[in-house]
Design a protein around this motif. Structure first.
Motif, PDB file in Angstrom:
ATOM      1  N   LEU A 259      -3.157  -4.034   0.457  1.00 30.58           N
ATOM      2  CA  LEU A 259      -3.288  -2.916   1.383  1.00 30.58           C
ATOM      3  C   LEU A 259      -3.884  -1.694   0.696  1.00 30.58           C
ATOM      4  O   LEU A 259      -4.639  -0.932   1.310  1.00 30.58           O
ATOM      5  CB  LEU A 259      -1.934  -2.589   2.013  1.00 30.58           C
ATOM      6  N   ASP A 260      -3.568  -1.522  -0.590  1.00 33.02           N
ATOM      7  CA  ASP A 260      -4.207  -0.453  -1.353  1.00 33.02           C
ATOM      8  C   ASP A 260      -5.696  -0.730  -1.507  1.00 33.02           C
ATOM      9  O   ASP A 260      -6.541   0.162  -1.344  1.00 33.02           O
ATOM     10  CB  ASP A 260      -3.560  -0.331  -2.740  1.00 33.02           C
ATOM     11  N   ALA A 263      -7.459  -0.227   1.723  1.00 27.68           N
ATOM     12  CA  ALA A 263      -7.664   1.203   1.969  1.00 27.68           C
ATOM     13  C   ALA A 263      -8.847   1.724   1.158  1.00 27.68           C
ATOM     14  O   ALA A 263      -9.678   2.499   1.651  1.00 27.68           O
ATOM     15  CB  ALA A 263      -6.392   1.978   1.614  1.00 27.68           C
ATOM     16  N   VAL A 406       1.115   2.346   0.178  1.00 31.50           N
ATOM     17  CA  VAL A 406       0.328   2.016   1.364  1.00 31.50           C
ATOM     18  C   VAL A 406       0.325   3.181   2.347  1.00 31.50           C
ATOM     19  O   VAL A 406      -0.725   3.555   2.905  1.00 31.50           O
ATOM     20  CB  VAL A 406       0.867   0.740   2.022  1.00 31.50           C
ATOM     21  N   SER A 407       1.481   3.793   2.549  1.00 33.13           N
ATOM     22  CA  SER A 407       1.577   4.914   3.493  1.00 33.13           C
ATOM     23  C   SER A 407       0.667   6.066   3.086  1.00 33.13           C
ATOM     24  O   SER A 407      -0.058   6.633   3.918  1.00 33.13           O
ATOM     25  CB  SER A 407       3.022   5.404   3.582  1.00 33.13           C
ATOM     26  N   HIS A 409      -1.907   5.933   0.914  1.00 30.08           N
ATOM     27  CA  HIS A 409      -3.317   5.533   0.895  1.00 30.08           C
ATOM     28  C   HIS A 409      -3.973   5.798   2.248  1.00 30.08           C
ATOM     29  O   HIS A 409      -5.073   6.362   2.326  1.00 30.08           O
ATOM     30  CB  HIS A 409      -3.437   4.036   0.564  1.00 30.08           C
ATOM     31  N   TRP A 410      -3.299   5.349   3.293  1.00 27.66           N
ATOM     32  CA  TRP A 410      -3.877   5.485   4.621  1.00 27.66           C
ATOM     33  C   TRP A 410      -3.656   6.887   5.198  1.00 27.66           C
ATOM     34  O   TRP A 410      -4.557   7.456   5.815  1.00 27.66           O
ATOM     35  CB  TRP A 410      -3.294   4.431   5.548  1.00 27.66           C
ATOM     36  N   VAL A 414      -7.512   7.598   3.662  1.00 29.18           N
ATOM     37  CA  VAL A 414      -8.455   6.914   4.549  1.00 29.18           C
ATOM     38  C   VAL A 414      -8.599   7.611   5.901  1.00 29.18           C
ATOM     39  O   VAL A 414      -9.710   7.969   6.318  1.00 29.18           O
ATOM     40  CB  VAL A 414      -8.036   5.447   4.759  1.00 29.18           C
ATOM     41  N   ILE A 415      -7.476   7.800   6.592  1.00 32.93           N
ATOM     42  CA  ILE A 415      -7.553   8.346   7.954  1.00 32.93           C
ATOM     43  C   ILE A 415      -8.117   9.773   7.968  1.00 32.93           C
ATOM     44  O   ILE A 415      -9.025  10.072   8.764  1.00 32.93           O
ATOM     45  CB  ILE A 415      -6.171   8.271   8.636  1.00 32.93           C
TER      46      ILE A 415
END
Length: 471
Positions: A259-260, A263, A406-407, A409-410, A414-415
């Motif tokens: 997931l990292d 991202a 993960v939290s 990163h996104w 990313v977002i």
């Protein structure tokens, strides 16, 4: 009052000291450096072949690594089991856990091939420049064949690294890198009568060198003294319980990994939308950063092993001492790297020869030099990410590491980058969010480590694995 000599002895000597840490970590630092030299040379050769080939191969390589990273994270977690078995003096359990990792590697390596018929759809959907997309597909389609040897090698390497015998891993990685660089030169440019294969040659060189490394690992794993002392042959039976335990702790590590990486792949896709020059500049900067950053990954793996071994011995205070020493070493190194990025960024970009297109080179380097200031801004706090996250994983705190990483990163990289790119803020806004993400992540890992919950964690059982359990 602590004298200078006393300070050096306190820092270097004794259990958990820098001397013990570096005995384990130094070969891993060399190993990750060898891997970095291999990847850097690969892309340097391709930049001479074609700048677009380098860009396409880099993205396709990262995308492939993203896909396989779930499996790598699971298989590699055998390292922590071996470390804690070593600390607990349960040597006869080491062979069986490695075999479970091998069985998982075979299944997972074969599963990677499902992406082969999907490659055109995938890279068409990404929407990069048509020439770059062509190189992405060429590189990816060949690189898929590396999954099987790579995963099995990673499983067997845990047999050595988890016990702290990291020099074996180092020498095999050096051999792998030298062979890979030589094959790259021959296959990319078509030397010694071979056809010039470009990006396909670069990927094929990686596949062939990984199979060669696997052959060496397998030979050593089955040496008579390993079969006798560590049960590397008779422990080959399938254990449902051991696989379940490996998946229990390894799956969060693998999910964290993929997931990292996913991202980061999305982040590169966003950058690719800004234009070919911006994407090329970012590729150049990430390549240089990888060259400087990857040695500390070796240090992080080393501290994960040391934490696992001392927790296996029920000595968490010594484990904690080793982590703080590792952080000081890593932070000092990253500070030096930051200074180099600030004052020698343009010189570092000179490593890329663009003799065929000086105008492209000038425009790309001007952007790349500015991007290196962002690297300098977050490099020191990235030491906290490297050391504290690996310490937590060495204890078994993989679920927290996954959820946090993960939290953020996104949520922080990313977002926001996607939103700001949508409104036309440009490439520097994305790099600002990258810097923010790394900084917050490092702080959170530090706070989790200081909380001390990891000291009571273990991933191994306290009994010898019965032979009747192995199918």
């Amino acid at each position: 009052m602590l004298t200078k000599q006393g300070f050096i002895n306190n820092f270097w000597s004794g259990p958990g000291g820098c001397g013990e840490l570096m005995k384990i970590a130094a070969p891993l630092i060399v190993s990750t450096s060898a891997f970095t030299v291999r990847m850097f040379t690969d892309r340097l050769f391709l930049s001479n072949y074609s700048p677009n080939a380098m860009t396409g191969a880099m993205f396709a390589g990262i995308f492939h690594f993203t896909l396989i990273s779930l499996f790598l994270g699971i298989v590699s977690y055998a390292n922590t089991f071996v470390a804690q078995y070593t600390g607990a003096k349960q040597r006869e359990n080491i062979g069986p856990i490695i075999w479970q990792a091998i069985y998982l590697s075979i299944v997972m390596g074969m599963a990677m091939m499902v992406f082969l018929p999907m490659q055109d759809i995938i890279f068409n959907a990404i929407g990069h420049d048509s020439e770059i997309k062509k190189y992405e597909i060429e590189y990816f389609s060949t690189l898929l064949y590396v999954g099987l040897p790579l995963l099995i090698s990673r499983a067997i390497s845990s047999f050595y690294s988890g016990r702290g015998i990291t020099s074996v891993v180092m020498w095999i990685n050096i051999f792998n890198s030298i062979l890979n660089i030589g094959l790259n030169y021959l296959l990319i440019f078509g030397k010694l009568g071979l056809p010039a294969m470009g990006v396909t040659g670069a990927a094929l060189a990686t596949v062939l060198s990984e199979y060669a490394a696997l052959a060496v690992f397998a030979y050593l794993f089955f040496m008579p003294h390993n079969r006798k002392e560590f049960n590397t042959l008779h422990g080959r039976g399938l254990s449902v319980r051991l696989i379940r335990e490996l998946m229990r702790y390894g799956l969060p590590s693998g999910l964290h990994f993929i997931l990292d990486m996913l991202a980061f792949s999305f982040f590169l896709m966003i950058i690719g939308r800004f234009g070919a020059i911006q994407q090329l500049a970012s590729s150049m900067v990430f390549n240089v950063n990888m060259f400087a950053f990857m040695p500390m990954i070796g240090l992080g793996i080393g501290i994960s092993i040391l934490v696992g071994q001392y927790l296996g011995r029920n000595e968490p205070d010594i484990a904690e001492r080793s982590v703080w020493i590792a952080f000081k070493v890593c932070a000092g190194y990253m500070l030096l790297i930051s200074v180099c990025y600030i004052f020698f960024g343009r010189m570092l970009m000179g490593l890329y020869p663009f003799s065929k297109d000086p105008e492209l080179y000038s425009k790309t380097v001007n952007i790349a030099v500015k991007l290196m200031y962002f690297l300098a801004a977050y490099s020191v706090i990235d030491a906290a990410n490297i050391i504290f996250s690996n310490a937590l994983k060495g204890a078994g705190d993989t679920r927290f590491v996954m959820i946090l990483s993960v939290s953020l990163h996104w949520g922080l990289m990313v977002i926001p980058s996607m939103i700001f790119a949508w409104f036309g803020f440009g490439i520097y806004s994305s790099w600002t969010f990258l810097t923010l993400f790394v900084s917050v992540l490092g702080l959170c890992f530090y706070l989790r480590f200081r909380g001390g919950l990891w000291k009571s964690m273990r991933v191994i059982e306290t009994e010898v694995i019965p032979e009747t359990e192995l199918i």
